[in-house]
Write a protein that holds these residues in place. Structure first.
Motif, mmCIF file in Angstrom:
data_model
loop_
_atom_site.group_PDB
_atom_site.id
_atom_site.type_symbol
_atom_site.label_atom_id
_atom_site.label_comp_id
_atom_site.label_asym_id
_atom_site.label_seq_id
_atom_site.Cartn_x
_atom_site.Cartn_y
_atom_site.Cartn_z
ATOM 1 N N ILE A 120 0.859 -1.190 0.000
ATOM 2 C CA ILE A 120 0.000 0.000 0.000
ATOM 3 C C ILE A 120 0.895 1.240 0.000
ATOM 4 C CG2 ILE A 120 -1.833 1.211 1.229
ATOM 5 C CD1 ILE A 120 -2.600 -1.428 2.576
ATOM 6 N N LEU A 121 0.768 2.051 -1.052
ATOM 7 C CA LEU A 121 1.650 3.221 -1.176
ATOM 8 C C LEU A 121 0.869 4.534 -1.168
ATOM 9 C CD1 LEU A 121 2.691 1.143 -3.834
ATOM 10 C CD2 LEU A 121 4.679 2.534 -3.335
ATOM 11 N N LEU A 134 -7.752 -2.445 6.184
ATOM 12 C CA LEU A 134 -8.853 -3.300 6.630
ATOM 13 C C LEU A 134 -9.172 -4.341 5.563
ATOM 14 C CD1 LEU A 134 -11.017 -3.485 8.949
ATOM 15 C CD2 LEU A 134 -12.466 -2.052 7.519
ATOM 16 N N ASN A 135 -9.304 -3.880 4.309
ATOM 17 C CA ASN A 135 -9.598 -4.797 3.203
ATOM 18 C C ASN A 135 -8.477 -5.789 2.995
ATOM 19 O OD1 ASN A 135 -12.142 -4.155 2.369
ATOM 20 N ND2 ASN A 135 -11.445 -2.401 1.156
ATOM 21 N N ALA A 136 -7.249 -5.303 3.090
ATOM 22 C CA ALA A 136 -6.098 -6.173 2.858
ATOM 23 C C ALA A 136 -6.078 -7.301 3.892
ATOM 24 C CB ALA A 136 -4.800 -5.367 2.932
ATOM 25 N N ARG A 137 -6.454 -6.989 5.115
ATOM 26 C CA ARG A 137 -6.480 -8.016 6.157
ATOM 27 C C ARG A 137 -7.621 -8.998 5.941
ATOM 28 N NH1 ARG A 137 -2.560 -9.624 7.177
ATOM 29 N NH2 ARG A 137 -0.932 -8.492 8.243
ATOM 30 N N LYS A 138 -8.690 -8.515 5.326
ATOM 31 C CA LYS A 138 -9.883 -9.358 5.142
ATOM 32 C C LYS A 138 -9.685 -10.422 4.072
ATOM 33 C CE LYS A 138 -13.727 -6.356 6.108
ATOM 34 N NZ LYS A 138 -14.455 -5.425 5.251
ATOM 35 N N VAL A 139 -9.145 -9.995 2.912
ATOM 36 C CA VAL A 139 -9.134 -10.912 1.764
ATOM 37 C C VAL A 139 -7.902 -11.803 1.747
ATOM 38 C CG1 VAL A 139 -10.538 -9.376 0.344
ATOM 39 C CG2 VAL A 139 -8.041 -9.218 0.225
ATOM 40 N N GLY A 140 -8.096 -13.003 1.196
ATOM 41 C CA GLY A 140 -6.968 -13.880 0.902
ATOM 42 C C GLY A 140 -6.359 -14.547 2.114
ATOM 43 N N VAL A 189 -4.371 -15.584 5.296
ATOM 44 C CA VAL A 189 -4.139 -14.883 6.574
ATOM 45 C C VAL A 189 -2.653 -14.615 6.813
ATOM 46 C CG1 VAL A 189 -6.212 -15.610 7.803
ATOM 47 C CG2 VAL A 189 -4.199 -17.106 7.811
ATOM 48 N N ASN A 190 -1.795 -15.392 6.135
ATOM 49 C CA ASN A 190 -0.346 -15.215 6.340
ATOM 50 C C ASN A 190 0.271 -14.173 5.417
ATOM 51 O OD1 ASN A 190 -0.153 -17.170 8.352
ATOM 52 N ND2 ASN A 190 -0.180 -18.778 6.782
ATOM 53 N N LYS A 191 -0.565 -13.557 4.574
ATOM 54 C CA LYS A 191 0.016 -12.602 3.629
ATOM 55 C C LYS A 191 0.621 -11.417 4.387
ATOM 56 C CE LYS A 191 -4.245 -10.098 2.832
ATOM 57 N NZ LYS A 191 -5.057 -11.004 3.580
ATOM 58 N N ARG A 192 1.610 -10.846 3.764
ATOM 59 C CA ARG A 192 2.268 -9.687 4.366
ATOM 60 C C ARG A 192 1.665 -8.426 3.769
ATOM 61 N NH1 ARG A 192 7.120 -13.599 3.654
ATOM 62 N NH2 ARG A 192 6.277 -13.563 1.566
ATOM 63 N N ILE A 193 1.563 -7.420 4.602
ATOM 64 C CA ILE A 193 1.084 -6.121 4.124
ATOM 65 C C ILE A 193 2.186 -5.108 4.415
ATOM 66 C CG2 ILE A 193 -0.689 -4.347 4.326
ATOM 67 C CD1 ILE A 193 -2.556 -6.525 5.437
ATOM 68 N N LEU A 194 2.615 -4.444 3.373
ATOM 69 C CA LEU A 194 3.680 -3.443 3.525
ATOM 70 C C LEU A 194 3.134 -2.071 3.140
ATOM 71 C CD1 LEU A 194 6.682 -2.585 3.912
ATOM 72 C CD2 LEU A 194 7.052 -3.194 1.512
ATOM 73 N N VAL A 195 3.213 -1.129 4.058
ATOM 74 C CA VAL A 195 2.827 0.254 3.763
ATOM 75 C C VAL A 195 4.099 1.026 3.426
ATOM 76 C CG1 VAL A 195 1.794 2.364 4.715
ATOM 77 C CG2 VAL A 195 0.843 0.120 5.318
ATOM 78 N N ASP A 217 0.352 -0.558 12.794
ATOM 79 C CA ASP A 217 0.400 -1.455 13.951
ATOM 80 C C ASP A 217 -0.963 -2.113 14.192
ATOM 81 O OD1 ASP A 217 3.043 -1.144 14.462
ATOM 82 O OD2 ASP A 217 2.821 0.241 16.157
ATOM 83 N N LYS A 218 -2.013 -1.291 14.058
ATOM 84 C CA LYS A 218 -3.367 -1.793 14.301
ATOM 85 C C LYS A 218 -3.699 -2.970 13.373
ATOM 86 C CE LYS A 218 -8.128 0.003 14.273
ATOM 87 N NZ LYS A 218 -8.920 1.226 14.041
ATOM 88 N N TYR A 219 -3.184 -2.908 12.132
ATOM 89 C CA TYR A 219 -3.502 -3.962 11.158
ATOM 90 C C TYR A 219 -2.322 -4.921 10.928
ATOM 91 C CZ TYR A 219 -7.735 -1.339 10.509
ATOM 92 O OH TYR A 219 -8.929 -0.713 10.744
ATOM 93 N N HIS A 220 -1.362 -4.883 11.827
ATOM 94 C CA HIS A 220 -0.201 -5.785 11.745
ATOM 95 C C HIS A 220 0.462 -5.743 10.385
ATOM 96 C CE1 HIS A 220 -1.634 -7.170 15.572
ATOM 97 N NE2 HIS A 220 -2.828 -7.372 15.030
ATOM 98 N N ALA A 221 0.655 -4.526 9.900
ATOM 99 C CA ALA A 221 1.367 -4.352 8.632
ATOM 100 C C ALA A 221 2.793 -3.877 8.941
ATOM 101 C CB ALA A 221 0.640 -3.330 7.770
#
Ligand SMILES: *Cc1c(COP(=O)(O)O)cnc(C)c1O
Length: 410
Positions: free
Chosen positions: A132-133, A168-174, A176-182, A205-209
């Protein structure tokens, strides 16, 4: 030139003609440095208001001496990539210096900031992950995100609600082990404003990204001892990936990623721009270490004060752009139309000032601008001359003369 018959000349000529028509054609110019703030171009001396050498360190005598001495000791090249036989003591020392400077366990130096992004981001994220950029992120970050194969999501510049929705959406779909990088910059390269870093840290932090912050335009200028915006806000322990360049306020060349030891060890194994590219010359690494130490010293403090004095004298001209208290050296003058921006830049060139027009695709269409950058290498009277010429030559600033006068009589 000989026709090859492949049609490539025809292709190139057509594309260039289209760029010409759109006012988007670029070309290289050759400059001869005269001093920290002056260059010669086509025989004419120009005051340089376009460099990212914000503290004037690229022409610093002390750093010249360090580099000369280091060339005597290590030669002019590294000989191979870091992992083959190109890893020398100055590279290690640079990384120790960088880690201390950025408040992390470790750091890794690359041959450029661009190579840092391209090596780091695909080493940490892949096709199952989401990046997410901020919309205004630098091309190196966007290119790196694309190269990783991750799903890319963009939020409007500094738009926290939209960022939260994407998280929020990134955490919802796909998976659960996917990484989210801001990914964000701390000071944005074409607008000179700051990221809402505290809020972004809370959200990731709230979304464990994870969060990568590119401090290209903040290091050397912002924060205690020029450590950057992350340090200014005390967030060193909360930002997973601190990226930056040695090529701007540090005056040299190269890039770095500062993080926990394990992350750096992983990058040594996976960052392809590090593994498959010759190490920067050891003499360059030695000079970069010296530049970081200089930036942290009282000499660095004095340069930062001078830079901010310049900024304070020019800000009234630009009106209220929320930058007054931000010690960043980038001051955009938004013109809008691409051709008008280029013509204005050329008029300033005639008057002896080098201030390039920045156009699409570097910035959005219709937001062409003069990107004015200040440096501690400028002198107060050069800033005064610039203000006079800008008032004469930039119609967009009309009305600001009154503002500037009002300010000084208040
Ligand atoms: C300049 C810049 C880079 C690239 O750094 P180089 O060392 O010039 O390759 C990366 N990110 C941002 C935000 C920049 O402005």
């Amino acid at each position: 030139m000989q026709e090859t018959g492949s049609g490539i000349e025809h292709h190139a000529a057509l594309e260039l003609a289209a760029l010409d028509v759109a006012g988007l054609r670029r070309s290289l110019r050759t400059l001869v440095p005269l001093s920290g703030s002056q260059v010669k171009w086509h025989g004419h001396p120009l005051l340089n208001f376009s460099s990212n050498d914000y503290l004037g360190l690229s022409a610093c005598d002390e750093l010249r001496a360090v580099m000369t001495e280091a060339i005597g000791r290590y030669g002019v090249g590294a000989g191979a990539s870091r992992l083959v036989c190109g890893n020398h003591a100055p590279h290690e020392e640079l990384e120790t210096t960088l880690a201390a400077f950025k408040g992390t366990e470790a750091a890794l130096a690359f041959s450029s900031g661009y190579a840092t992004a391209l090596g780091t981001i695909p080493a940490l994220c892949g096709s199952n992950d989401i990046i997410i950029l901020d919309k205004l992120c630098h091309a190196s970050l966007i290119d790196a995100a694309k190269l990783s194969g991750a799903t890319i999501r963009i939020f409007p510049h500094n738009h926290l609600e939209k960022l939260e929705r994407l998280l929020l959406n990134a955490r919802k779909v796909g998976d659960v082990n996917k990484r989210i990088l801001v990914i964000t910059e701390s000071i944005f390269s074409m607008d000179g404003d700051a990221a809402l870093l505290r809020e972004i840290v809370e959200l990731k932090d709230k979304y464990h990204a994870w969060l990568l912050v590119d401090e290209a335009h903040a290091v050397g200028i912002l924060g205690p001892q020029g450590r950057g915006l992350i340090a200014a806000l005390g967030l060193e322990k909360r930002v997973e990936l601190q990226m930056g360049t040695l090529s701007k306020a540090l005056g040299v060349s190269g890039g770095y990623l500062a993080a926990q030891r394990s992350v750096i060890d992983l990058l040594i194994n996976k960052a392809r721009s590090l593994i498959y590219s010759t190490a920067p010359p050891p003499a360059l690494a030695a000079t970069a270490s010296a530049a970081i130490k200089l930036v942290q010293s009282p000499v660095g403090d004095a340069l930062r004060i001078k830079l901010m004095q310049h900024k304070q004298s020019i800000l009234p001209l630009l009106g209220d752009n929320n930058q007054a208290n931000l010690p960043a050296a980038i001051l955009p003058i938004i013109i809008g139309d691409e051709t008008v921006a280029v013509n204005t830049s050329e008029a300033l060139l005639e008057a002896g000032f080098l201030i390039p027009a920045i156009r699409y695709p570097t910035v959005a269409r219709g937001t062409a601008r003069l990107r004015l950058t200040l440096s501690a290498a400028h002198e107060a009277q050069q800033i005064e001359g610039l203000i006079t010429s800008l008032l004469n030559l930039v119609p967009q600033l009309h009305g600001s003369k009154e503002r500037a006068l009002k300010k000084t009589t208040e």
